[in-house]
Design a protein around this motif. Structure first.
Motif, PDB file in Angstrom:
ATOM      1  N   GLY A 436     -11.393  50.993  53.936  1.00 16.64           N
ATOM      2  CA  GLY A 436     -10.683  50.406  55.061  1.00 16.64           C
ATOM      3  C   GLY A 436     -11.105  48.947  55.184  1.00 16.64           C
ATOM      4  O   GLY A 436     -12.256  48.608  54.907  1.00 16.64           O
ATOM      5  N   MET A 437     -10.163  48.086  55.528  1.00 20.42           N
ATOM      6  CA  MET A 437     -10.490  46.664  55.622  1.00 20.42           C
ATOM      7  C   MET A 437     -11.096  46.383  56.998  1.00 20.42           C
ATOM      8  O   MET A 437     -10.500  46.715  58.021  1.00 20.42           O
ATOM      9  CB  MET A 437      -9.229  45.811  55.429  1.00 20.42           C
ATOM     10  N   ASP A 438     -12.282  45.773  57.025  1.00 23.83           N
ATOM     11  CA  ASP A 438     -12.944  45.495  58.299  1.00 23.83           C
ATOM     12  C   ASP A 438     -12.785  44.018  58.672  1.00 23.83           C
ATOM     13  O   ASP A 438     -12.040  43.297  58.008  1.00 23.83           O
ATOM     14  CB  ASP A 438     -14.423  45.908  58.224  1.00 23.83           C
ATOM     15  N   VAL A 439     -13.505  43.566  59.702  1.00 26.32           N
ATOM     16  CA  VAL A 439     -13.317  42.180  60.164  1.00 26.32           C
ATOM     17  C   VAL A 439     -13.538  41.131  59.075  1.00 26.32           C
ATOM     18  O   VAL A 439     -13.044  40.011  59.175  1.00 26.32           O
ATOM     19  CB  VAL A 439     -14.227  41.783  61.356  1.00 26.32           C
ATOM     20  N   ALA A 440     -14.286  41.499  58.040  1.00 30.53           N
ATOM     21  CA  ALA A 440     -14.553  40.528  56.966  1.00 30.53           C
ATOM     22  C   ALA A 440     -13.336  40.337  56.059  1.00 30.53           C
ATOM     23  O   ALA A 440     -13.349  39.476  55.191  1.00 30.53           O
ATOM     24  CB  ALA A 440     -15.751  40.979  56.140  1.00 30.53           C
ATOM     25  N   SER A 441     -12.300  41.138  56.248  1.00 26.31           N
ATOM     26  CA  SER A 441     -11.089  41.031  55.417  1.00 26.31           C
ATOM     27  C   SER A 441      -9.887  40.693  56.300  1.00 26.31           C
ATOM     28  O   SER A 441      -9.024  41.542  56.542  1.00 26.31           O
ATOM     29  CB  SER A 441     -10.831  42.348  54.686  1.00 26.31           C
ATOM     30  N   PRO A 442      -9.815  39.454  56.778  1.00 22.47           N
ATOM     31  CA  PRO A 442      -8.774  39.117  57.760  1.00 22.47           C
ATOM     32  C   PRO A 442      -7.462  38.668  57.119  1.00 22.47           C
ATOM     33  O   PRO A 442      -6.760  37.814  57.662  1.00 22.47           O
ATOM     34  CB  PRO A 442      -9.427  37.958  58.534  1.00 22.47           C
ATOM     35  N   ALA A 443      -7.122  39.260  55.958  1.00 28.12           N
ATOM     36  CA  ALA A 443      -5.960  38.799  55.185  1.00 28.12           C
ATOM     37  C   ALA A 443      -4.699  38.723  56.049  1.00 28.12           C
ATOM     38  O   ALA A 443      -3.954  37.753  56.003  1.00 28.12           O
ATOM     39  CB  ALA A 443      -5.738  39.726  53.994  1.00 28.12           C
ATOM     40  N   HIS A 444      -4.454  39.767  56.850  1.00 26.34           N
ATOM     41  CA  HIS A 444      -3.186  39.847  57.598  1.00 26.34           C
ATOM     42  C   HIS A 444      -3.331  39.335  59.040  1.00 26.34           C
ATOM     43  O   HIS A 444      -2.628  39.777  59.941  1.00 26.34           O
ATOM     44  CB  HIS A 444      -2.662  41.281  57.595  1.00 26.34           C
ATOM     45  N   GLN A 445      -4.224  38.422  59.284  1.00 27.95           N
ATOM     46  CA  GLN A 445      -4.517  37.925  60.639  1.00 27.95           C
ATOM     47  C   GLN A 445      -3.261  37.407  61.340  1.00 27.95           C
ATOM     48  O   GLN A 445      -2.436  36.713  60.758  1.00 27.95           O
ATOM     49  CB  GLN A 445      -5.536  36.798  60.555  1.00 27.95           C
TER      50      GLN A 445
END
Ligand SMILES: Cc1cc2nc3c(=O)[nH]c(=O)nc-3n(C[C@H](O)[C@H](O)[C@H](O)COP(=O)(O)OP(=O)(O)OC[C@H]3O[C@@H](n4cnc5c(N)ncnc54)[C@H](O)[C@@H]3O)c2cc1C
Length: 509
Positions: A436-445
């Protein structure tokens, strides 16, 4: 003194520059990063995924104040240099209120129709390949995609057939790739290194190549690289941005323009506005609503790698998606989300995501059998999920919401994989791993400067103009009112074309 300053050269900023270029106005694009070097490491997964060669070395804080290094790319073209170029339109329904397991996804103040023509133009600009009508949830358009769908490689075709037999409706994934005769080579091009990699062959439809380089062909458009915007100053009326303060190679400079377009990405744009506080605006500018930085969303995203018993020799697996669960459907009361394929992972990417190999496997063997899925579900806007700045450092306070639909979507996918009969055996035991993507992976911000008609509850109006200021537009992922469950970039590109038209036709006349 410029006529227009655009801050950021990603999907939003580069496309604004492209749209405004023929206005004849003097336009300056400020980009904190440099060009991504074209080098052999572009396609080296150890460099890209294990050593994070191209991500920022800045650290942000999570909600507990713990520092982390975000997967952000500061360079010409922004995050699109590294994106997967799956270029989707939001669905018509996404602009309306939708009930979810975790609450309500609010309605937008604009409708799909307001973006429809710009979506089509964006698909042309970014060389999208796809098959109109194959996705049952896609909004109707009488025009086909500008390019034919990317063909499924044999193993992917088998999976498409298995899922079709299972009762799903896989569709051709819309992907932006430019196969036109090219300055560097006319030879056929093999798509291989894609999601997360910059494209040394410059075939990926990114904002640098599709928008910015076209804008820069005009002598009135200038790009300043390594120019980090620190602060926006307002004039004595407080109604206009009068100065843009930048740091370039250790030097502080001031640039000015009649009109400022902020496109630094949903997180950095919010941070710049919050850091621009002054005596008149102690909470930052464009922030009389106290909404700047709030309602931060970035989707529930999971990369799910399934180890089938069959080997998967595919080079480019990113050719289909499934939207059977996008709306409340198949017995579910609420939406679950969207599934798409990813580019084929290798052993280094697998190791970066799942540091311990599956029982009885090496990373090489895992990669040989891996089929890569990407699942996206909607997260809901919550004012407490927010971007703030503490002593100059970005802080992301985010608690997950609406997870139930995402968990159900994952369970549906596993069930479908098992039904194929090629997923479970003595050795393989139906193994998959997911991250699962967490806050460190903000690709779709998205969502931090939300659009609305009421200045008390939103930051920008329906033309992305800041309610509080006469000459500030904010055009990046920030304007999203809800996140939908498809990738965001095409909507940002389409909005930049739309707002660019508005500025050209209504403001610059
Ligand atoms: C690995 C990865 C895969 C992705 N895959 C997809 C996909 O398949 N489909 C999809 O639709 N989306 C995808 N995305 C998301 C997509 O890239 C973003 O939605 C899109 O790039 C956002 O556009 P933007 O203009 O808001 O911001 P960005 O593209 O991030 O651009 C912002 C720009 O502003 C610059 N900047 C920031 N701060 C400052 C400052 N202070 N001063 C000057 N410049 C500044 C940055 O350097 C950057 O160039 C992916 C993202 C990543 C990271």
């Amino acid at each position: 003194m410029y006529d227009i300053i655009i801050i950021g050269s990603g999907a939003g900023g580069a496309t604004m520059a492209y749209r405004l270029a023929d206005s004849g106005k003097r336009i300056l694009v400020l980009e904190r990063g440099d060009y991504v070097p074209v080098e052999k490491e572009n396609w080296d997964s150890i460099e890209v995924f294990e050593k994070n060669r191209y991500t920022t070395t800045d650290f942000w804080l999570d909600k507990h104040g713990k520092p982390f290094r975000p997967g952000m790319h500061y360079n010409v073209g922004g995050n699109t240099k590294f994106y997967g170029a799956a270029l989707f339109r939001l669905r018509e329904e996404d602009f309306k209120e939708i009930k979810h397991y975790g609450g309500t996804s609010p309605a937008w103040p604009i409708q799909y129709e307001d973006l429809k023509d710009y979506y089509l133009e964006a698909e042309k600009l970014f060389h999208v390949h796809g098959k109109r009508g194959s996705d049952p949830t896609e909004p109707f358009d009488s025009e086909p995609y500008p390019n034919p769908p990317l063909p499924h490689e044999p193993r992917i075709q088998e999976i498409v057939d298995e899922l079709t037999n299972y009762g799903w409706h896989p569709f051709e994934l819309p992907v932006g790739v430019n196969f036109e005769p090219h300055k560097t080579a006319n030879a056929p091009y093999t798509l291989d290194r894609f999601d997360g990699f910059p494209d040394a062959a410059e075939r990926k439809g990114d904002a640098h190549l599709c928008s910015l380089s076209k804008a820069l062909e005009n002598p009135n458009v200038e790009l300043m690289t390594n120019a980090k915007v620190l602060k926006l100053n307002t004039d004595s009326t407080g109604k206009k941005i009068s100065e843009v303060l930048i740091e370039q190679n250790g030097e502080i400079k001031i640039v000015t323009a009649d009109l400022v377009i902020l496109s630094a990405g949903a997180i950095n744009s919010a941070a710049i506005l919050l850091e621009s506080k002054n005596e008149q605006f102690p909470n930052g500018i464009a922030n009389s609503s106290d909404q700047v930085g709030r309602n931060y969303m970035f989707h529930q995203n999971t990369a799910l790698v399934a180890l089938y018993t069959e080997p998967n020799p595919t080079k480019f697996g990113k050719t289909f998606g499934v939207n059977d669960f996008y709306h409340a459907n198949k017995g579910y009361e609420f939406p679950l989300g969207h599934i798409q394929m990813l580019g084929k992972s290798d052993e280094h990417q697998i190791k970066a995501d799942s540091p311990i190999p599956a029982p009885g496997f090496t990373f090489e063997l895992m990669a040989k059998h891996a089929v890569d899925f990407w699942l996206t579900s909607e997260d809901l806007p919550d004012p407490e999920n927010r971007v703030t700045v503490e002593s100059g450092q970005i802080k992301i306070t985010y608690s997950e919401n609406n997870q139930k639909g995402h968990e159900l979507l994952k369970a549906e996918l596993i069930k479908a994989l098992k039904a194929s009969g090629k997923f479970e055996s003595f050795l393989f035991k139906g193994f998959y791993f997911s991250k699962g993507m967490d806050v460190a992976s903000p690709a779709h911000q998205n969502g931090t400067t939300k659009m609305g008609t009421d200045p008390k509850t939103s930051v920008v109006d329906i033309n992305c103009k800041a309610h509080d200021l006469e000459n500030l537009y904010i055009v990046d992922g920030g304007f999203f009112v809800s996140s939908g469950a498809v990738n965001p970039a095409l909507t940002i590109i389409a909005m930049a074309l739309r707002v660019g038209d508005y500025i050209k036709n209504q403001i610059l006349r």
